[in-house]
Structures are given as C-alpha cells and as structure tokens.
Scaffold this motif. Sequence first.
Motif, PDB file in Angstrom:
ATOM      1  N   VAL A   1     -24.948  79.130 -47.778  1.00 14.15           N
ATOM      2  CA  VAL A   1     -25.848  78.006 -47.537  1.00 14.15           C
ATOM      3  C   VAL A   1     -25.366  77.240 -46.304  1.00 14.15           C
ATOM      4  O   VAL A   1     -24.203  76.850 -46.218  1.00 14.15           O
ATOM      5  N   VAL A   2     -26.278  77.038 -45.360  1.00 19.60           N
ATOM      6  CA  VAL A   2     -25.984  76.262 -44.153  1.00 19.60           C
ATOM      7  C   VAL A   2     -27.132  75.284 -43.952  1.00 19.60           C
ATOM      8  O   VAL A   2     -28.289  75.686 -43.841  1.00 19.60           O
ATOM      9  N   VAL A   3     -26.788  73.983 -43.911  1.00 22.07           N
ATOM     10  CA  VAL A   3     -27.768  72.931 -43.662  1.00 22.07           C
ATOM     11  C   VAL A   3     -27.433  72.334 -42.300  1.00 22.07           C
ATOM     12  O   VAL A   3     -26.293  71.942 -42.057  1.00 22.07           O
ATOM     13  N   THR A   4     -28.423  72.279 -41.414  1.00 17.94           N
ATOM     14  CA  THR A   4     -28.187  71.685 -40.090  1.00 17.94           C
ATOM     15  C   THR A   4     -29.306  70.712 -39.735  1.00 17.94           C
ATOM     16  O   THR A   4     -30.466  70.907 -40.110  1.00 17.94           O
ATOM     17  N   GLN A   5     -28.912  69.663 -39.038  1.00 16.59           N
ATOM     18  CA  GLN A   5     -29.839  68.719 -38.426  1.00 16.59           C
ATOM     19  C   GLN A   5     -29.111  68.127 -37.239  1.00 16.59           C
ATOM     20  O   GLN A   5     -28.204  67.302 -37.397  1.00 16.59           O
ATOM     21  N   GLY A   6     -29.473  68.543 -36.065  1.00 14.99           N
ATOM     22  CA  GLY A   6     -28.759  68.093 -34.873  1.00 14.99           C
ATOM     23  C   GLY A   6     -27.310  68.512 -34.952  1.00 14.99           C
ATOM     24  O   GLY A   6     -26.999  69.682 -35.158  1.00 14.99           O
ATOM     25  N   SER A   7     -26.386  67.556 -34.831  1.00 10.81           N
ATOM     26  CA  SER A   7     -24.955  67.879 -34.858  1.00 10.81           C
ATOM     27  C   SER A   7     -24.392  67.978 -36.273  1.00 10.81           C
ATOM     28  O   SER A   7     -23.277  68.439 -36.470  1.00 10.81           O
ATOM     29  N   LEU A   8     -25.155  67.570 -37.280  1.00 16.21           N
ATOM     30  CA  LEU A   8     -24.695  67.621 -38.658  1.00 16.21           C
ATOM     31  C   LEU A   8     -24.760  69.054 -39.171  1.00 16.21           C
ATOM     32  O   LEU A   8     -25.766  69.732 -38.978  1.00 16.21           O
ATOM     33  N   GLN A   9     -23.689  69.492 -39.792  1.00 10.37           N
ATOM     34  CA  GLN A   9     -23.691  70.815 -40.407  1.00 10.37           C
ATOM     35  C   GLN A   9     -22.928  70.780 -41.719  1.00 10.37           C
ATOM     36  O   GLN A   9     -21.831  70.240 -41.805  1.00 10.37           O
ATOM     37  N   LEU A  10     -23.540  71.343 -42.747  1.00  9.08           N
ATOM     38  CA  LEU A  10     -22.950  71.458 -44.065  1.00  9.08           C
ATOM     39  C   LEU A  10     -22.979  72.926 -44.444  1.00  9.08           C
ATOM     40  O   LEU A  10     -24.019  73.573 -44.327  1.00  9.08           O
ATOM     41  N   LYS A  11     -21.836  73.448 -44.897  1.00 16.01           N
ATOM     42  CA  LYS A  11     -21.772  74.837 -45.350  1.00 16.01           C
ATOM     43  C   LYS A  11     -21.264  74.847 -46.783  1.00 16.01           C
ATOM     44  O   LYS A  11     -20.296  74.155 -47.103  1.00 16.01           O
ATOM     45  N   ALA A  12     -21.922  75.639 -47.626  1.00 13.04           N
ATOM     46  CA  ALA A  12     -21.553  75.696 -49.039  1.00 13.04           C
ATOM     47  C   ALA A  12     -21.916  77.057 -49.615  1.00 13.04           C
ATOM     48  O   ALA A  12     -22.703  77.803 -49.034  1.00 13.04           O
ATOM     49  N   ASP A  13     -21.349  77.342 -50.774  1.00 12.28           N
ATOM     50  CA  ASP A  13     -21.732  78.541 -51.507  1.00 12.28           C
ATOM     51  C   ASP A  13     -23.040  78.296 -52.259  1.00 12.28           C
ATOM     52  O   ASP A  13     -23.830  79.210 -52.452  1.00 12.28           O
TER      53      ASP A  13
ATOM     54  N   ILE B   1     -25.940  68.283 -54.957  1.00 16.18           N
ATOM     55  CA  ILE B   1     -24.599  68.764 -55.252  1.00 16.18           C
ATOM     56  C   ILE B   1     -24.378  70.086 -54.529  1.00 16.18           C
ATOM     57  O   ILE B   1     -25.069  71.076 -54.801  1.00 16.18           O
ATOM     58  N   ALA B   2     -23.416  70.088 -53.608  1.00 12.35           N
ATOM     59  CA  ALA B   2     -23.036  71.303 -52.892  1.00 12.35           C
ATOM     60  C   ALA B   2     -21.679  71.735 -53.425  1.00 12.35           C
ATOM     61  O   ALA B   2     -20.780  70.912 -53.596  1.00 12.35           O
ATOM     62  N   THR B   3     -21.541  73.020 -53.722  1.00  8.73           N
ATOM     63  CA  THR B   3     -20.264  73.542 -54.200  1.00  8.73           C
ATOM     64  C   THR B   3     -19.853  74.721 -53.330  1.00  8.73           C
ATOM     65  O   THR B   3     -20.696  75.421 -52.756  1.00  8.73           O
ATOM     66  N   GLY B   4     -18.538  74.925 -53.250  1.00 12.11           N
ATOM     67  CA  GLY B   4     -18.046  76.040 -52.445  1.00 12.11           C
ATOM     68  C   GLY B   4     -16.543  76.128 -52.486  1.00 12.11           C
ATOM     69  O   GLY B   4     -15.877  75.338 -53.136  1.00 12.11           O
ATOM     70  N   ASN B   5     -16.057  77.059 -51.744  1.00 11.88           N
ATOM     71  CA  ASN B   5     -14.615  77.277 -51.712  1.00 11.88           C
ATOM     72  C   ASN B   5     -14.123  77.328 -50.274  1.00 11.88           C
ATOM     73  O   ASN B   5     -13.718  78.387 -49.815  1.00 11.88           O
ATOM     74  N   PRO B   6     -14.134  76.226 -49.549  1.00  5.78           N
ATOM     75  CA  PRO B   6     -14.651  74.891 -49.900  1.00  5.78           C
ATOM     76  C   PRO B   6     -16.047  74.661 -49.318  1.00  5.78           C
ATOM     77  O   PRO B   6     -16.563  75.464 -48.550  1.00  5.78           O
ATOM     78  N   VAL B   7     -16.630  73.492 -49.657  1.00  9.67           N
ATOM     79  CA  VAL B   7     -17.803  72.964 -48.959  1.00  9.67           C
ATOM     80  C   VAL B   7     -17.256  72.324 -47.693  1.00  9.67           C
ATOM     81  O   VAL B   7     -16.248  71.611 -47.744  1.00  9.67           O
ATOM     82  N   THR B   8     -17.892  72.566 -46.559  1.00 10.35           N
ATOM     83  CA  THR B   8     -17.451  71.919 -45.327  1.00 10.35           C
ATOM     84  C   THR B   8     -18.593  71.088 -44.747  1.00 10.35           C
ATOM     85  O   THR B   8     -19.764  71.447 -44.874  1.00 10.35           O
ATOM     86  N   TYR B   9     -18.215  69.977 -44.140  1.00  5.11           N
ATOM     87  CA  TYR B   9     -19.165  69.034 -43.554  1.00  5.11           C
ATOM     88  C   TYR B   9     -18.626  68.652 -42.197  1.00  5.11           C
ATOM     89  O   TYR B   9     -17.424  68.377 -42.046  1.00  5.11           O
ATOM     90  N   SER B  10     -19.479  68.637 -41.187  1.00  9.26           N
ATOM     91  CA  SER B  10     -19.053  68.150 -39.875  1.00  9.26           C
ATOM     92  C   SER B  10     -20.229  67.453 -39.204  1.00  9.26           C
ATOM     93  O   SER B  10     -21.388  67.787 -39.452  1.00  9.26           O
ATOM     94  N   GLN B  11     -19.886  66.463 -38.389  1.00 13.73           N
ATOM     95  CA  GLN B  11     -20.911  65.720 -37.672  1.00 13.73           C
ATOM     96  C   GLN B  11     -20.280  65.029 -36.474  1.00 13.73           C
ATOM     97  O   GLN B  11     -19.146  64.551 -36.534  1.00 13.73           O
ATOM     98  N   LEU B  12     -21.033  64.987 -35.404  1.00 12.63           N
ATOM     99  CA  LEU B  12     -20.613  64.291 -34.199  1.00 12.63           C
ATOM    100  C   LEU B  12     -21.212  62.889 -34.253  1.00 12.63           C
ATOM    101  O   LEU B  12     -22.432  62.733 -34.335  1.00 12.63           O
TER     102      LEU B  12
END
Length: 163
Positions: A50-62, A78-89
């Motif tokens: 699972v990858v969610v993007t909007q502009g510079s925001l990115q969320l990756k999860a299982d 609720i996002a779950t993963g090993n791990p869930v990662t979040y990044s944003q500028l």
Amino acid sequence: MKINIIPAVALLLCSLSVQANQPDYTQQIQIDADNLSSVKENVLTYRNNVVVTQGSLQLKADQLEINATAGKGNEVYIATGNPVTYSQLLADGQQVTAQAKEMRYEPSNRTLTFSGEAELAQSGSVVKASTIRYNVEKQELSAESDESKRVTTIFTPEEKNNP
C-alpha cells in the motif's frame, strides 16, 4: 451502502498535511495497493504494498483500513506494516519521517498515533517510544513507553561552518 472514498481519503491526507507545502493540498491523492476489499459496510481495506501519495506526503504500509461506520468526520484510519513509514516535506523545506508497526489517524480529534517501535525524526532530531501521539492541529507531541523501555530523544546539534 456505497462509500465515497475520495472525500474520505482527501480528509485524511489534508489533515495529515497541515504543515505541508501548499502544493500538497492541491495535488491529487493516489492510493496504490495490490488488493482492495470491502468486507463490511463502510469499511475499506487495502492490502499488500500500500502506497498513499499526495504531493510530497507518502505513506507506505502492508495494509490500510478506512473505517467510516461512525459517520462522516469520525472515520478512523489504521495503517499496519513491518513497519508503516510516513514522510513529508514541510513548508520550511524540512523533511519529517516516521515509522511504527501501526499508524492510527482520527480526524475528529486531529490525532495521529504511531505505536509499536515508533520513531519520528525531524531536523536531525529523533524521538523513539512505544507510542508517539501527535496532535496535528495543536502541533503537540507526546511519547510513552511500556515498563521494559524508555522514551528516547536524540538531539543533533547544529553544525557550524568554520571559515
């Protein structure tokens, strides 16, 4: 009952991107995943890569579950993963990153909760804890750990250029 997913996801991402560059708000939201299922009414579940993007925001999860059973404005993401990662500028050019086993967002109280080996980094500083809560609207951060661990914060001093 049919769920209108675009406004629900837009609400989540716009709320998460309070500190984002203005262009993030105006860009399209995209969710990519290997699978999408609706097991219950008003519950959508995205699975695998699972990858969610909007502009510079990115969320990756299982997995990402969007539960709208409590009605509009009371959705729980609720996002779950090993791990869930979040990044944003951020608007000031700073990168914010976070990771945890689970990320929960509740728009009704503007709270983002990272739990399970949670770590949040910004401007060279890092907070590590069992649980990190961040109020997007008030920009308040709290961290707590269980009895076997402690909250750790690492501050990186500013580098000075010596001529």
